[in-house]
Design a protein around this motif. Structure first.
Motif, PDB file in Angstrom:
ATOM      1  N   LEU A 209      73.601  68.857  83.096  1.00 16.10           N
ATOM      2  CA  LEU A 209      74.960  68.776  82.907  1.00 16.10           C
ATOM      3  C   LEU A 209      75.545  69.513  81.708  1.00 16.10           C
ATOM      4  O   LEU A 209      76.655  70.333  81.554  1.00 16.10           O
ATOM      5  CB  LEU A 209      75.631  67.492  82.854  1.00 16.10           C
ATOM      6  CG  LEU A 209      75.565  66.624  84.162  1.00 16.10           C
ATOM      7  CD1 LEU A 209      75.728  65.188  84.069  1.00 16.10           C
ATOM      8  CD2 LEU A 209      76.423  67.327  85.418  1.00 16.10           C
ATOM      9  N   VAL A 210      74.611  69.508  80.617  1.00 19.41           N
ATOM     10  CA  VAL A 210      75.111  70.513  79.791  1.00 19.41           C
ATOM     11  C   VAL A 210      74.963  71.631  79.917  1.00 19.41           C
ATOM     12  O   VAL A 210      75.876  72.619  79.445  1.00 19.41           O
ATOM     13  CB  VAL A 210      73.949  70.194  78.407  1.00 19.41           C
ATOM     14  CG1 VAL A 210      74.381  71.112  77.108  1.00 19.41           C
ATOM     15  CG2 VAL A 210      74.275  68.432  77.634  1.00 19.41           C
ATOM     16  N   ALA A 211      73.861  72.042  80.690  1.00 25.74           N
ATOM     17  CA  ALA A 211      73.798  73.567  80.879  1.00 25.74           C
ATOM     18  C   ALA A 211      75.000  73.969  81.815  1.00 25.74           C
ATOM     19  O   ALA A 211      75.306  75.242  81.782  1.00 25.74           O
ATOM     20  CB  ALA A 211      72.570  73.768  81.709  1.00 25.74           C
ATOM     21  N   ALA A 212      75.768  73.071  82.305  1.00 28.57           N
ATOM     22  CA  ALA A 212      76.763  73.238  83.313  1.00 28.57           C
ATOM     23  C   ALA A 212      78.062  73.396  82.494  1.00 28.57           C
ATOM     24  O   ALA A 212      79.345  73.702  82.933  1.00 28.57           O
ATOM     25  CB  ALA A 212      77.335  72.146  84.257  1.00 28.57           C
ATOM     26  N   GLY A 213      78.158  73.200  81.277  1.00 30.29           N
ATOM     27  CA  GLY A 213      79.205  73.842  80.262  1.00 30.29           C
ATOM     28  C   GLY A 213      79.675  72.583  79.291  1.00 30.29           C
ATOM     29  O   GLY A 213      80.310  72.724  78.519  1.00 30.29           O
ATOM     30  N   VAL A 214      78.877  71.276  79.740  1.00 32.96           N
ATOM     31  CA  VAL A 214      79.623  70.223  78.626  1.00 32.96           C
ATOM     32  C   VAL A 214      78.964  70.097  77.678  1.00 32.96           C
ATOM     33  O   VAL A 214      77.971  70.711  77.363  1.00 32.96           O
ATOM     34  CB  VAL A 214      79.123  68.566  79.480  1.00 32.96           C
ATOM     35  CG1 VAL A 214      79.433  67.482  78.619  1.00 32.96           C
ATOM     36  CG2 VAL A 214      79.887  68.713  80.805  1.00 32.96           C
ATOM     37  N   GLY A 215      79.677  69.698  76.484  1.00 35.72           N
ATOM     38  CA  GLY A 215      79.220  69.875  75.261  1.00 35.72           C
ATOM     39  C   GLY A 215      78.199  68.684  74.842  1.00 35.72           C
ATOM     40  O   GLY A 215      77.074  69.072  74.193  1.00 35.72           O
ATOM     41  N   CYS A 216      78.459  67.581  75.360  1.00 33.86           N
ATOM     42  CA  CYS A 216      77.654  66.563  74.984  1.00 33.86           C
ATOM     43  C   CYS A 216      77.649  65.390  76.165  1.00 33.86           C
ATOM     44  O   CYS A 216      78.948  65.379  76.793  1.00 33.86           O
ATOM     45  CB  CYS A 216      78.073  65.665  73.598  1.00 33.86           C
ATOM     46  SG  CYS A 216      77.093  64.147  73.461  1.00 33.86           S
ATOM     47  N   VAL A 217      76.558  64.699  76.879  1.00 38.58           N
ATOM     48  CA  VAL A 217      76.775  63.717  77.682  1.00 38.58           C
ATOM     49  C   VAL A 217      75.974  62.673  77.226  1.00 38.58           C
ATOM     50  O   VAL A 217      75.003  62.373  76.547  1.00 38.58           O
ATOM     51  CB  VAL A 217      75.843  64.346  78.744  1.00 38.58           C
ATOM     52  CG1 VAL A 217      75.717  63.209  80.032  1.00 38.58           C
ATOM     53  CG2 VAL A 217      76.095  65.655  79.405  1.00 38.58           C
ATOM     54  N   ALA A 218      77.006  61.329  77.254  1.00 38.63           N
ATOM     55  CA  ALA A 218      76.704  60.164  76.962  1.00 38.63           C
ATOM     56  C   ALA A 218      76.792  59.078  78.016  1.00 38.63           C
ATOM     57  O   ALA A 218      77.623  58.863  78.410  1.00 38.63           O
ATOM     58  CB  ALA A 218      77.858  59.588  75.581  1.00 38.63           C
ATOM     59  N   VAL A 219      75.547  58.809  78.308  1.00 40.31           N
ATOM     60  CA  VAL A 219      75.239  58.097  79.660  1.00 40.31           C
ATOM     61  C   VAL A 219      75.042  56.583  79.522  1.00 40.31           C
ATOM     62  O   VAL A 219      74.195  56.087  78.649  1.00 40.31           O
ATOM     63  CB  VAL A 219      74.131  58.798  80.304  1.00 40.31           C
ATOM     64  CG1 VAL A 219      73.893  58.005  81.739  1.00 40.31           C
ATOM     65  CG2 VAL A 219      73.837  60.450  80.245  1.00 40.31           C
TER      66      VAL A 219
END
Length: 308
Positions: A209-219
């Protein structure tokens, strides 16, 4: 922190003590029936307001009594509700959640006015001066419109965040893909990450998801706590031990605590810890607005509570 909470606003009705659905037209006594504001925008707005942020809600509700109750409950939490449009032709989005003695909580849900909200309902000049823009339920707008909104937020200097309501599915991720490059913080749960990406592990899914453009993923990971992933680091934060009453709204509470922590200058780990501590307040009560927690109470809890 001055934040616009845009998107899904729902009135939840919790019914506590459901052991079974009565046969035919029989009745059944229950412990509690309680209404509360909810949704990936509405629930997050409530918690953010309790944590000291200045919050404005933007979304769509009906002109029905359900809408009046929802708007009233949000207003009672100190939220500016002037951005909620009333639509005559749609009922207010609502859920009925029967909570079983073991904590299971199936739900009946009506999409209602949330499905009719468009960017035409949100005058962009009204967002001037915000520091944060949180979009809950981008799937209702579609990726192109959601991307336009988040890009506008960035253009006026706001931090952007995104929380998806729908279950994880690759087609859903494709539907909102245009929004991802304009998202500073994506706030999914673990099932969504794995479902969106088909990855073999949660870390790999978040990295995709980061590679898709999101800066940070908080799961969020339920009782396991949270996982925070950027292009440079992977951070695991355990949950706090709490006597669970109802987990409805815990994801929204984590989002609020995490974003509030960042606004207070905390690093990613510190923000996730505040998110987990905030979620624990919600898990220990009935619905997002249960109890009387505020930032000081959540911070005190985080400083003394046992972690898993």
């Amino acid at each position: 922190m001055k934040i616009a909470a845009v998107g899904v606003h729902v009135l939840d009705t919790h019914v506590i003590g459901i052991e079974s659905i009565p046969e035919g037209s029989d009745g059944q006594l229950v412990e509690t029936i309680r209404m509360s504001p909810a949704g990936t925008a509405g629930g997050t707005a409530v918690v953010l307001s309790r944590l000291g942020a200045e919050v404005s809600s933007y979304g769509a509700v009906g002109t029905d009594p359900i809408g009046s109750v929802l708007v009233g409950l949000l207003g009672a939490e100190g939220i500016d509700v002037s951005g909620l449009v009333r639509k005559d032709e749609h009922q207010t989005s609502a859920s009925v959640i029967p909570v079983r003695p073991n904590g299971d909580r199936p739900a009946w849900h009506c999409i209602g006015a949330n499905g009719a909200f468009t960017l035409d309902d949100l005058p962009l000049p009204s967002l001037e001066g915000i520091t944060h823009l949180h979009l809950g339920g981008p799937e209702f707008l579609g990726g192109e419109a959601a991307g336009q909104l988040l890009a506008h937020g960035r253009s006026i200097g706001a931090v952007t965040s995104l929380d998806i309501l729908a279950p994880g599915d690759p087609d859903m991720l494709a539907w909102i893909a245009d929004a991802l490059p304009h998202t500073d913080y994506l706030l999914p749960n673990d099932e969504q990450v794995l479902g969106f990406t088909g990855a073999g592990s949660l870390v790999e899914g978040a990295q995709a998801l980061v590679a898709a453009g999101v800066g940070c993923v908080a799961v969020t990971q339920g009782a396991k706590g949270a996982l925070v992933v950027t292009a440079d680091e992977v951070i695991e934060v355990p949950a706090y031990v709490v006597d669970v009453v109802d987990t409805t709204g815990c994801g929204d509470a984590f989002s609020a605590g995490f974003l509030r922590g960042l606004s207070l200058g905390r690093d990613l780990r510190g923000a996730a810890e505040l998110g987990c501590a905030t979620a624990a307040q919600v898990a220990g009560g009935l619905s997002t607005d249960a109890g009387s927690y505020d930032l000081a109470k959540v911070e005190a809890f985080a400083g003394s509570a046992e972690r898993r």
